[in-house]
Scaffold this active site. Structure first.
Site, short mmCIF file in Angstrom:
data_model
loop_
_atom_site.label_atom_id
_atom_site.label_comp_id
_atom_site.label_asym_id
_atom_site.label_seq_id
_atom_site.Cartn_x
_atom_site.Cartn_y
_atom_site.Cartn_z
N SER A 67 0.83 -1.20 0.00
CA SER A 67 0.00 0.00 0.00
C SER A 67 0.86 1.25 0.00
CB SER A 67 -0.90 0.01 1.23
OG SER A 67 -1.47 1.31 1.35
N HIS A 82 -0.97 -1.18 -4.36
CA HIS A 82 -2.27 -0.80 -3.78
C HIS A 82 -2.31 0.71 -3.56
CE1 HIS A 82 -5.92 -1.89 -1.46
NE2 HIS A 82 -5.56 -0.97 -0.58
N ASP A 118 -4.61 3.74 -2.01
CA ASP A 118 -5.73 4.02 -1.11
C ASP A 118 -6.23 5.45 -1.28
OD1 ASP A 118 -6.11 1.64 0.58
OD2 ASP A 118 -4.02 2.00 1.14
N MET A 144 -8.88 8.27 -0.20
CA MET A 144 -9.81 8.59 0.90
C MET A 144 -10.33 10.01 0.74
SD MET A 144 -7.59 7.19 4.07
CE MET A 144 -6.78 5.59 4.02
N HIS A 176 -8.03 1.27 -4.37
CA HIS A 176 -9.03 1.04 -3.32
C HIS A 176 -9.68 2.38 -2.99
CE1 HIS A 176 -9.63 -0.14 1.23
NE2 HIS A 176 -10.79 -0.03 0.59
N MET A 199 -12.02 4.68 -0.99
CA MET A 199 -12.78 4.85 0.26
C MET A 199 -13.44 6.21 0.16
SD MET A 199 -9.85 3.20 2.70
CE MET A 199 -8.64 3.41 1.41
N MET A 215 -11.93 -5.93 4.43
CA MET A 215 -11.16 -5.05 5.32
C MET A 215 -10.93 -5.75 6.65
SD MET A 215 -10.35 -2.48 3.56
CE MET A 215 -9.46 -1.68 4.92
N ASP A 260 -7.10 -6.58 3.53
CA ASP A 260 -6.40 -5.29 3.70
C ASP A 260 -6.49 -4.80 5.14
OD1 ASP A 260 -5.40 -2.72 3.40
OD2 ASP A 260 -7.00 -2.02 2.07
C1 DX5 Z 1 -6.64 1.43 5.32
C2 DX5 Z 1 -6.11 1.14 3.94
C3 DX5 Z 1 -5.03 0.14 3.93
C4 DX5 Z 1 -3.78 0.55 4.66
C5 DX5 Z 1 -3.13 -0.69 5.16
O1 DX5 Z 1 -7.79 2.17 5.23
O2 DX5 Z 1 -7.14 0.65 3.11
O3 DX5 Z 1 -4.71 -0.24 2.58
O4 DX5 Z 1 -2.86 1.26 3.86
O5 DX5 Z 1 -2.08 -0.35 5.99
P1 DX5 Z 1 -1.43 -1.39 7.00
O6 DX5 Z 1 -0.90 -2.52 6.17
O7 DX5 Z 1 -0.35 -0.59 7.65
O8 DX5 Z 1 -2.50 -1.83 7.94
ZN ZN Z 2 -6.56 -0.23 1.14
#
Ligand code: DX5
Ligand code: ZN
Length: 217
Positions: free
Chosen positions: A8, A33, A35, A37, A66, A68, A137, A175
């Site tokens: 990620s 990956h 993320d 948000m 991903h 969010m 998740m 994840d």
């Molecule tokens: C959290 C993200 C994850 C995050 C995982 O909302 O979707 O992808 O980056 O991080 P770790 O591996 O540190 O839990």
């Molecule tokens: Zn993620």
């Protein structure tokens, strides 16, 4: 069973995004990956379209985006244009789940759906034949570096059973809070793809941590 690691970029060094992407590109990880948000679906804001370009330019690996964000249907096509190979959105974030899947497919990418820790796998039952990936998740979405929630393991088992029952071939990805210490449990439960942010980027040797996850027993 196939094993895929998806580091990620949320845990990467943003002052050295190209360097960190190239490190993943050299590693045994097959996916990257990303993320996204929005500060509404989750209580945090990460990044959006502008980071897609430097990452896409620095690697040919599979970009696993991903989302969010609320109303993902408004933005999924743009992420495909920016180079996403998989676009995954949360079923809790939209009323237009099927429409969103169609938009992703018509734009030329693979479509994934994700569930938060409190969302049961049964809500996905009628969608499974339409999608390419389910992202389970194992932390509350929003932040890296949280502890793994073990109820994700049962969800992976349930999804693997539903996949078998329905004769489908979507991938199962997990994840949150994953490292070489718990990777084997998830692979053995039926997951093919594991996301890892802090475990990879905070490791002394990130490429070795990826290998350790792939070879975990
Ligand atoms: C959290 C993200 C994850 C995050 C995982 O909302 O979707 O992808 O980056 O991080 P770790 O591996 O540190 O839990
Ligand atoms: Zn993620």
């Amino acid at each position: 069973m196939k094993r895929i690691i998806s580091p990620s970029m949320l845990s990467a060094d943003f002052g050295n995004l190209e360097r960190d992407t190239r490190m993943i590109d050299r590693s045994q990880a097959e996916w990257v990956h990303i993320d996204v948000m929005d500060g509404v679906f989750v209580p945090n804001i990460s990044f959006g379209f502008p980071v897609m370009k430097p990452i896409r330019q620095a690697t040919k690996k599979v970009l696993d985006v991903h989302l969010m964000i609320v109303e993902p249907e408004k933005y999924v096509e743009r992420f495909v244009k920016e180079g996403a190979d998989y676009v995954t959105f949360h079923v809790e974030a939209t009323e237009q789940i099927r429409h969103c899947i169609d938009l992703i497919h018509n734009a030329g990418a693979k479509a994934g759906v994700s569930i938060k820790p409190a969302t049961p796998t049964r809500v996905l039952r009628d969608l499974l034949s339409k999608i390419d990936l389910v992202l389970v998740m194992s932390v509350e979405p929003g932040f890296g570096g949280q502890s793994f929630m073990p109820n994700a393991i049962d969800k992976v088992r349930e999804l693997a059973a539903m996949r078998k029952e329905q004769g489908l071939d979507f991938l199962i990805e997990v994840d949150g809070g994953i490292s070489s210490k718990n990777a084997a449990l998830l692979f053995d439960a039926g997951a093919e793809a594991l996301v890892a942010g802090s475990a990879v980027f905070k490791a002394e040797n990130p490429e070795q941590e990826i290998i350790d996850m792939l070879e975990a027993k």
